[in-house]
Design an enzyme around this catalytic site. Structure first.
Site, PDB file in Angstrom:
ATOM      1  N   ASP A  13      -3.746   6.523  -9.581  1.00  0.00           N
ATOM      2  CA  ASP A  13      -2.346   6.558  -9.852  1.00  0.00           C
ATOM      3  C   ASP A  13      -2.249   4.826  -9.699  1.00  0.00           C
ATOM      4  O   ASP A  13      -2.559   4.419  -8.585  1.00  0.00           O
ATOM      5  CB  ASP A  13      -1.406   7.573  -9.181  1.00  0.00           C
ATOM      6  CG  ASP A  13      -0.058   7.581  -9.560  1.00  0.00           C
ATOM      7  OD1 ASP A  13       0.257   7.441 -10.532  1.00  0.00           O
ATOM      8  OD2 ASP A  13       0.223   8.131  -8.362  1.00  0.00           O
ATOM      9  N   SER A  14      -0.625   5.262  -9.585  1.00  0.00           N
ATOM     10  CA  SER A  14      -0.072   3.562  -9.300  1.00  0.00           C
ATOM     11  C   SER A  14      -0.087   3.889  -7.646  1.00  0.00           C
ATOM     12  O   SER A  14       0.299   2.534  -6.686  1.00  0.00           O
ATOM     13  CB  SER A  14       1.233   3.616  -9.632  1.00  0.00           C
ATOM     14  OG  SER A  14       1.877   4.324  -9.480  1.00  0.00           O
ATOM     15  N   CYS A  77      -1.625  10.157 -13.569  1.00  0.00           N
ATOM     16  CA  CYS A  77      -0.122   9.482 -13.997  1.00  0.00           C
ATOM     17  C   CYS A  77      -0.347   9.110 -15.619  1.00  0.00           C
ATOM     18  O   CYS A  77      -0.564   9.680 -15.899  1.00  0.00           O
ATOM     19  CB  CYS A  77      -1.082   7.910 -13.271  1.00  0.00           C
ATOM     20  SG  CYS A  77       0.947   6.675 -12.950  1.00  0.00           S
ATOM     21  N   GLU A 155       6.835   7.670  -1.855  1.00  0.00           N
ATOM     22  CA  GLU A 155       6.204   6.692  -1.300  1.00  0.00           C
ATOM     23  C   GLU A 155       7.528   6.602  -0.211  1.00  0.00           C
ATOM     24  O   GLU A 155       6.307   6.882   1.236  1.00  0.00           O
ATOM     25  CB  GLU A 155       7.165   5.861  -2.316  1.00  0.00           C
ATOM     26  CG  GLU A 155       5.900   5.381  -3.576  1.00  0.00           C
ATOM     27  CD  GLU A 155       4.085   4.875  -3.411  1.00  0.00           C
ATOM     28  OE1 GLU A 155       3.928   4.913  -2.381  1.00  0.00           O
ATOM     29  OE2 GLU A 155       3.513   5.662  -4.642  1.00  0.00           O
ATOM     30  N   CYS A 191       6.422  12.714 -14.310  1.00  0.00           N
ATOM     31  CA  CYS A 191       5.715  11.845 -12.894  1.00  0.00           C
ATOM     32  C   CYS A 191       5.101  12.595 -12.171  1.00  0.00           C
ATOM     33  O   CYS A 191       6.487  13.372 -11.481  1.00  0.00           O
ATOM     34  CB  CYS A 191       6.936  10.599 -12.608  1.00  0.00           C
ATOM     35  SG  CYS A 191       6.629   9.956 -11.621  1.00  0.00           S
ATOM     36  N   HIS A 193       5.085  11.837  -9.005  1.00  0.00           N
ATOM     37  CA  HIS A 193       5.598  11.747  -7.987  1.00  0.00           C
ATOM     38  C   HIS A 193       5.959  12.657  -7.714  1.00  0.00           C
ATOM     39  O   HIS A 193       7.167  13.073  -6.818  1.00  0.00           O
ATOM     40  CB  HIS A 193       6.038  10.135  -8.215  1.00  0.00           C
ATOM     41  CG  HIS A 193       5.546   9.084  -7.238  1.00  0.00           C
ATOM     42  ND1 HIS A 193       4.576   8.647  -8.158  1.00  0.00           N
ATOM     43  CD2 HIS A 193       5.522   8.477  -6.178  1.00  0.00           C
ATOM     44  CE1 HIS A 193       3.662   7.644  -8.197  1.00  0.00           C
ATOM     45  NE2 HIS A 193       4.134   7.150  -6.472  1.00  0.00           N
TER      46      HIS A 193
HETATM   47  N1  DGL Z   1       2.709   8.549 -10.635  1.00  0.00           N
HETATM   48  C1  DGL Z   1       4.043   7.596 -11.655  1.00  0.00           C
HETATM   49  C2  DGL Z   1       3.763   8.969 -13.099  1.00  0.00           C
HETATM   50  O1  DGL Z   1       2.932   9.607 -13.159  1.00  0.00           O
HETATM   51  C3  DGL Z   1       3.429   6.398 -11.706  1.00  0.00           C
HETATM   52  C4  DGL Z   1       5.368   6.384 -11.260  1.00  0.00           C
HETATM   53  C5  DGL Z   1       5.341   4.757 -11.029  1.00  0.00           C
HETATM   54  O2  DGL Z   1       4.350   3.685 -11.100  1.00  0.00           O
HETATM   55  O3  DGL Z   1       6.203   4.258 -11.866  1.00  0.00           O
HETATM   56  O4  DGL Z   1       3.932   8.213 -13.932  1.00  0.00           O
END
Ligand code: DGL
Length: 267
Positions: A13-14, A77, A155, A191, A193
């Site tokens: 992931d990012s 992600c 985060e 997402c 996150h």
């Molecule tokens: N966790 C990521 C997703 O599922 C991206 C979050 C990001 O880096 O903007 O899209």
């Protein structure tokens, strides 16, 4: 060729979002060796262009696969998957599981036939989402909203920082305020996150909403793709690898430990 029991599954992931995908997978496969890779130097992906994400993700995954020799790669992600999944699949020799917006389960659960897709700005504009909507939610009104603030909030939560309660409410208002939003009953957390903020999103909802995500489905997919393969006898702590290690990374140590990741490495 048989897979060594020690060969890890690599989650990518990012940032920390992929932990919401790792958790249900670990529950199903407790002895799975884990490499969790976060592109902290490229974070966030959701405000980047398609070209930037498409240039970054396959190259990084190529390096990670070379270094860690995983049996399977999970792009944990939505942004990276909806933009780069097919390119990554054709570039790597290992099987790749992607994470795509949970429109199918959302449509299955919606009674009002109005569902929300809450993702990053980049994800909600992808043609991939149009295809999922046409395939699984043709009889639904599908509202979309992208929130970079919610990504940052997840985060911050995992770094143990105090959280602004308005962020979750504003993100939900981005869906509820659209035409038809008053009837929306299910929200796909598109997402990775966002499932980390389930408590905050639930508390910020002005009325009960059902939140769905792809974590359980991905865990089943990993289980299916690794059928017949051996796993270690015991559960070993996993490794978290970051493309940039700084004070933000170090502040995540406790949360990473809670997800079974006890070592931090730099790529
Ligand atoms: N966790 C990521 C997703 O599922 C991206 C979050 C990001 O880096 O903007 O899209």
């Amino acid at each position: 060729m048989s897979v060594s029991p020690d060969a890890p599954v690599l989650f990518f992931d990012s940032g920390v979002g992929g932990l919401s995908i790792l958790a249900p997978a670990r529950k199903l496969l407790p002895n799975m060796p884990v490499i969790y890779a976060a592109d902290s130097a490229g974070f966030p992906y959701g405000t980047k262009s398609e070209a930037e994400v498409a240039a970054r993700v396959p190259a990084l995954l190529g390096r990670l696969v070379e270094r860690y020799r995983p049996r399977l790669v999970v792009i944990a992600c939505n942004t990276a998957s909806t933009i780069a999944l097919s390119v990554v699949r054709s570039a790597l020799e290992v099987p790749v599981v992607g994470t795509v917006p949970a429109i199918k389960p959302a449509a299955e659960q919606s009674r009002t036939r109005v569902i929300g897709v809450l993702g990053t700005n980049a994800t909600v504009r992808q043609p991939y989402v149009d295809r999922l909507a046409a395939e699984h939610g043709a009889d639904c009104t599908i509202l979309r909203h992208g929130s970079a603030d919610l990504v940052a909030l997840a985060e911050a939560k995992l770094r143990g920082e105090p959280l602004d309660p308005n962020v979750a409410r504003n993100a939900l208002d981005g869906l509820l305020g659209q035409p038809g939003g008053d009837k929306m009953d299910v929200v796909a957390l598109a997402c990775t996150h966002f499932p980390l903020l389930l408590e905050e999103l639930t508390a910020a909802s002005p009325r009960p909403l059902t939140f769905v995500d792809g974590g359980a489905g991905i865990a089943r997919r990993i289980d299916y793709l690794t059928q017949g393969q051996q796993w270690p006898e015991a559960c070993e702590p996993g490794v978290a690898v970051f493309t940039r290690v700084d004070e933000n990374t170090r502040a995540l140590a406790q949360s990473l430990h809670n997800f079974g990741l006890d070592r931090i490495e730099a790529l």
